[in-house]
Each structure stands twice: as C-alpha cells, then as structure tokens.
Design an enzyme around this catalytic site. Sequence first.
Site, PDB file in Angstrom:
ATOM      1  N   HIS A 260     -10.426 -80.981 -13.365  1.00 11.67           N
ATOM      2  CA  HIS A 260     -10.454 -81.774 -14.594  1.00 11.67           C
ATOM      3  C   HIS A 260     -10.943 -81.032 -15.623  1.00 11.67           C
ATOM      4  O   HIS A 260     -11.872 -80.356 -15.541  1.00 11.67           O
ATOM      5  CB  HIS A 260     -11.180 -83.156 -13.822  1.00 11.67           C
ATOM      6  CG  HIS A 260     -10.893 -84.240 -14.722  1.00 11.67           C
ATOM      7  ND1 HIS A 260     -11.636 -84.500 -15.991  1.00 11.67           N
ATOM      8  CD2 HIS A 260      -9.865 -85.400 -14.496  1.00 11.67           C
ATOM      9  CE1 HIS A 260     -10.745 -85.846 -16.636  1.00 11.67           C
ATOM     10  NE2 HIS A 260      -9.884 -86.103 -15.631  1.00 11.67           N
ATOM     11  N   ASP A 317      -6.125 -88.291  -8.570  1.00 11.92           N
ATOM     12  CA  ASP A 317      -5.012 -88.311  -8.306  1.00 11.92           C
ATOM     13  C   ASP A 317      -4.775 -87.914  -6.738  1.00 11.92           C
ATOM     14  O   ASP A 317      -4.120 -88.566  -6.180  1.00 11.92           O
ATOM     15  CB  ASP A 317      -3.983 -87.281  -8.972  1.00 11.92           C
ATOM     16  CG  ASP A 317      -3.602 -87.952 -10.426  1.00 11.92           C
ATOM     17  OD1 ASP A 317      -3.627 -89.113 -10.556  1.00 11.92           O
ATOM     18  OD2 ASP A 317      -3.749 -87.187 -11.429  1.00 11.92           O
TER      19      ASP A 317
HETATM   20  N1  COA Z   1      -6.363 -75.671  -8.562  1.00 13.03           N
HETATM   21  C1  COA Z   1      -6.899 -74.405  -8.572  1.00 13.03           C
HETATM   22  N2  COA Z   1      -7.535 -73.698  -9.602  1.00 13.03           N
HETATM   23  C2  COA Z   1      -7.472 -74.548 -10.657  1.00 13.03           C
HETATM   24  C3  COA Z   1      -7.280 -75.888 -10.690  1.00 13.03           C
HETATM   25  C4  COA Z   1      -6.684 -76.464  -9.464  1.00 13.03           C
HETATM   26  N3  COA Z   1      -5.886 -77.595  -9.481  1.00 13.03           N
HETATM   27  N4  COA Z   1      -7.483 -76.424 -11.653  1.00 13.03           N
HETATM   28  C5  COA Z   1      -8.100 -75.593 -12.516  1.00 13.03           C
HETATM   29  N5  COA Z   1      -8.019 -74.395 -11.906  1.00 13.03           N
HETATM   30  C6  COA Z   1      -8.575 -73.146 -12.451  1.00 13.03           C
HETATM   31  C7  COA Z   1      -7.762 -72.637 -13.306  1.00 13.03           C
HETATM   32  O1  COA Z   1      -6.894 -71.675 -12.515  1.00 13.03           O
HETATM   33  C8  COA Z   1      -8.497 -71.750 -14.085  1.00 13.03           C
HETATM   34  O2  COA Z   1      -9.263 -70.592 -13.416  1.00 13.03           O
HETATM   35  P1  COA Z   1      -9.524 -69.363 -14.294  1.00 13.03           P
HETATM   36  O3  COA Z   1     -10.524 -69.408 -15.232  1.00 13.03           O
HETATM   37  O4  COA Z   1      -9.876 -68.211 -13.345  1.00 13.03           O
HETATM   38  O5  COA Z   1      -8.050 -68.758 -14.843  1.00 13.03           O
HETATM   39  C9  COA Z   1      -9.865 -72.512 -14.114  1.00 13.03           C
HETATM   40  O6  COA Z   1      -9.909 -73.466 -13.223  1.00 13.03           O
HETATM   41  C10 COA Z   1      -9.778 -73.570 -15.460  1.00 13.03           C
HETATM   42  O7  COA Z   1      -8.506 -74.253 -15.617  1.00 13.03           O
HETATM   43  P2  COA Z   1      -7.792 -74.799 -16.571  1.00 13.03           P
HETATM   44  O8  COA Z   1      -6.251 -75.229 -16.217  1.00 13.03           O
HETATM   45  O9  COA Z   1      -7.844 -74.151 -17.965  1.00 13.03           O
HETATM   46  O10 COA Z   1      -8.586 -76.262 -16.909  1.00 13.03           O
HETATM   47  P3  COA Z   1      -7.910 -77.418 -17.758  1.00 13.03           P
HETATM   48  O11 COA Z   1      -9.171 -78.089 -18.183  1.00 13.03           O
HETATM   49  O12 COA Z   1      -7.173 -76.937 -19.144  1.00 13.03           O
HETATM   50  O13 COA Z   1      -7.015 -78.011 -17.127  1.00 13.03           O
HETATM   51  C11 COA Z   1      -6.274 -79.783 -15.481  1.00 13.03           C
HETATM   52  C12 COA Z   1      -7.311 -79.382 -16.387  1.00 13.03           C
HETATM   53  C13 COA Z   1      -6.370 -81.175 -14.848  1.00 13.03           C
HETATM   54  C14 COA Z   1      -4.859 -79.601 -16.214  1.00 13.03           C
HETATM   55  C15 COA Z   1      -6.240 -78.594 -14.378  1.00 13.03           C
HETATM   56  O14 COA Z   1      -7.260 -78.664 -13.589  1.00 13.03           O
HETATM   57  C16 COA Z   1      -5.097 -78.779 -13.395  1.00 13.03           C
HETATM   58  O15 COA Z   1      -3.876 -78.276 -13.709  1.00 13.03           O
HETATM   59  N6  COA Z   1      -5.278 -79.602 -11.962  1.00 13.03           N
HETATM   60  C17 COA Z   1      -4.075 -79.724 -11.440  1.00 13.03           C
HETATM   61  C18 COA Z   1      -3.246 -80.872 -11.767  1.00 13.03           C
HETATM   62  C19 COA Z   1      -3.923 -82.220 -11.739  1.00 13.03           C
HETATM   63  O16 COA Z   1      -4.220 -82.543 -10.731  1.00 13.03           O
HETATM   64  N7  COA Z   1      -3.833 -82.952 -12.888  1.00 13.03           N
HETATM   65  C20 COA Z   1      -3.978 -84.403 -12.848  1.00 13.03           C
HETATM   66  C21 COA Z   1      -5.440 -84.370 -13.547  1.00 13.03           C
HETATM   67  S1  COA Z   1      -6.380 -86.060 -13.514  1.00 13.03           S
END
Ligand code: COA
Length: 380
Positions: A260, A317
């Site tokens: 998140h 979720d």
């Molecule tokens: N599974 C595995 N690794 C994850 C992850 C997940 N669900 N979510 C984040 N990470 C990791 C990323 O790979 C990244 O690692 P790195 O720094 O080694 O590259 C780090 O955590 C930061 O991730 P990032 O995508 O930059 O964070 P964000 O704040 O931009 O994104 C979300 C937040 C919610 C978009 C992201 O956690 C995600 O895509 N989750 C899955 C989709 C989801 O469940 N969405 C519903 C949100 S309520």
Amino acid sequence: MAEEFKEGLEDVIAAKTQLSFIDGKRGILEYRGYNINDLAKYSDFEEVTYLLWYGRLPNKKELQDFSKKLRSERKIDAGVIKILKICPKNIDAMDALRTSISYLAQCDKDLNNNSQEANIRKGIRITAKFPTIVAAFHRTKNGKKVIPPNPKLSHGANFLYMLHGKIPNEIEAKAMEADFLLTAEHELNASTFTARITVSTLSDLHSAVCSGIGALKGPLHGGARAEVYKMLDNVKSPDRAETYIKGLIDKGQKIMGFGHRVYKYYDPRALIFREIARQLAQNAKDSRWYDISLKIEETVVKELVEKKGKPIYPNVDFYTGAVYKYLKIPPELSTAIFAIGRIAGWVAHCLEQYSDNRLIRPLALYAGPHDQEYIPIEKR
Ligand code: COA
C-alpha cells in the site's frame, strides 16, 4: 522546482480533509474521528454515509429519515435497464456503471445545481442506485430476470438479494454490509482525488462520479480484487500456496492484495475482512478459501517482510477474495462492489471540495526537448 517533484505524488499533501485519518505506520483508520474497528462492529453503511456527508452521527429519527430516502431511490428506470441490455456483453461492470451514471446525469433535474442541498439529493440518488445497476447488469448479462430492490432490506442484504434472487442469511448480509462500510472512505486515494479534481473545476457531481469510476477501475486500485480472486483459483488448495507465492516472488511479480502507498503495516480493514472471511467459512462449513488466504498471507509476510524487510502486508483487497468466494460473487463484479461502497466517500469529498473550493491544478516538470525546428509535413 525539480527537487520538489515527487513521482506519483508520494507523500505530497494535496487537500485538507475532515473525512478520514490514516496512520499508515500504526495501521489506524478513522472516519471523522471514529475508529474503523468500532464502525465495523456497531454501525452500518447507511449510518456511515450519513456520518461522512453530514459530519456527525445521526440520531434515531435522522437515521430513519435518511435510510428511508436512500431506500426509496433504489429503483432504476426502464431507460437504464434498456441501456444495460444493449451494452456489449463482454464489458466490465465498471463500464456499465459509468455508462448508466452518464445517462442518469442527463435525467437528473439537479444536474447542474451545485448547492449543498442539491448535491446531497443527487448523492442519495446515485448511492441508492449503484447496487441496483450492478446487480441488474450482471443478471441481464447472464440472461436472467432483473430483480427489483427490496426496501425492507439493508444496503448489503438488498444487494445480495438483487444479485442472487435469495435473501441472504444474517452472516452473509453482515459481511456485505461490512464490505460497503469498510470501503466507503479512504482519504485521497486515486479515485477520490480524481473526483475532487473534477468538482474543483465546478463541474457537476455526476461527472465527478464518472471520473471516480474510471480511476477505480485500474488494477492498481479497485481492480486488484479480481486478481486476488483469480490467485485463489490458481492456488486451489492451502498446501500449494507457499510454492505458488514463492514462485511469483522469484519472478519479481507483485502479489495482488498486498502492499500500500500509505500503510506500511497491516491495513486495519484487512484484519476486519480476515475475521469476516473466517465467519463466512464457518457459516459455509468450508474453510478452503480462508485457509488458502491465511497461507498466502503467512508466506508473503515471511518472504517479503521478515526476509527482505519490505513492508508488504495484506491490504483492504486481499481477504475480499475469500469473502466473495463465500458470498458467491463472481470476480468480474468485485471492482464495481468496491465502487458501491466508495461512492459514499466520493460524494463526501466532493461536498467538502465544493464547500471550500480552489481549482486543483498542479505543475508538471517538463522533461522534453526545447527549440525544435518545425519541418513541413512533406519533408518529414
Ligand atoms: N507484492 C510484491 N512486492 C510489492 C508489492 C506486492 N504487492 N507491492 C509493492 N511491492 C514492492 C515493489 O516491488 C517495490 O520493491 P522495490 O523497491 O524493491 O522495487 C516496493 O515494494 C515499492 O512498491 P511500489 O509499487 O513502488 O509502491 P507504490 O506505493 O507505488 O504502490 C501499490 C502501491 C498498492 C500500487 C502496490 O503495493 C501494488 O501494486 N500492490 C498490488 C496491487 C494491489 O493490491 N492494489 C490495491 C491497493 S489497495
């Protein structure tokens, strides 16, 4: 300016709000100062909607009146049903919802009236009709008769009734109600911010709701729920969960329903959903989906939090996958169900934005070339 640029607006404060408070490090969420755990335990969607829109909990009479108004607006007219019937069958329920709201905008006598009173009237109409539209779309798509709303049932119970044609038992109804309540509001998430931007131009509430639907549809926001559901289907049984998740991590893939932008610890809503999934598993005398989910959570926490030190915990979720399995809700409806809850927050934020508006118009950091020579089209 360059040093002020934050990719994805991370940690940027873009609005003042009295609607919700999040402490992402401690996993705390409050709606107007009320802890989400208390609201999930003692309240329901209608009361929480009142709280968000009017700024305080209603007394008995106020809640009765509000509930009566909401329930009397659940019906959709023949025009909406006609539109749902002519929509291509392969569209997402979110597309059907957006199209229906666009149509309803044109029929709304308050469409361009942006006063607080008119916005609450429109908010009631839209909020009441969301579940009816989603259920009607699903049933027409599957060649089934549309079931009219039942005003005697709660928001959650009525939705399940319109979807399945059967009044749910108390545990199922409470689970659906909790789902709507838990997703009702969440500060400046992408869809709420989008809705606020739309009304900051003094556009109308229906347009803001359409904008919100568009933003919520994406897999990084509301769309994650359907992916969680598919993951449960792929895992199939609890004993396969660990290998499956380790495989995704090895391939560098994200695990849906985890991580998140704000929560760097357990999302409190995920813990409430986990308990709801447990109760539904007990009610169904089938713990498969709950057990798979627990095992996935255990593996992600072990592999990503404990071994790699990343704060990747279940978000709102994740446990909806198991919850929807038990409620027999197909995955293609999961984002639209998120919208049925979130509409309360969208309207509340729009009311807040209108009440103290300033156009939201940030800057972009230009990253392209300058002084390009214009070459006539024949010479390119
Ligand atoms: N599974 C595995 N690794 C994850 C992850 C997940 N669900 N979510 C984040 N990470 C990791 C990323 O790979 C990244 O690692 P790195 O720094 O080694 O590259 C780090 O955590 C930061 O991730 P990032 O995508 O930059 O964070 P964000 O704040 O931009 O994104 C979300 C937040 C919610 C978009 C992201 O956690 C995600 O895509 N989750 C899955 C989709 C989801 O469940 N969405 C519903 C949100 S309520």
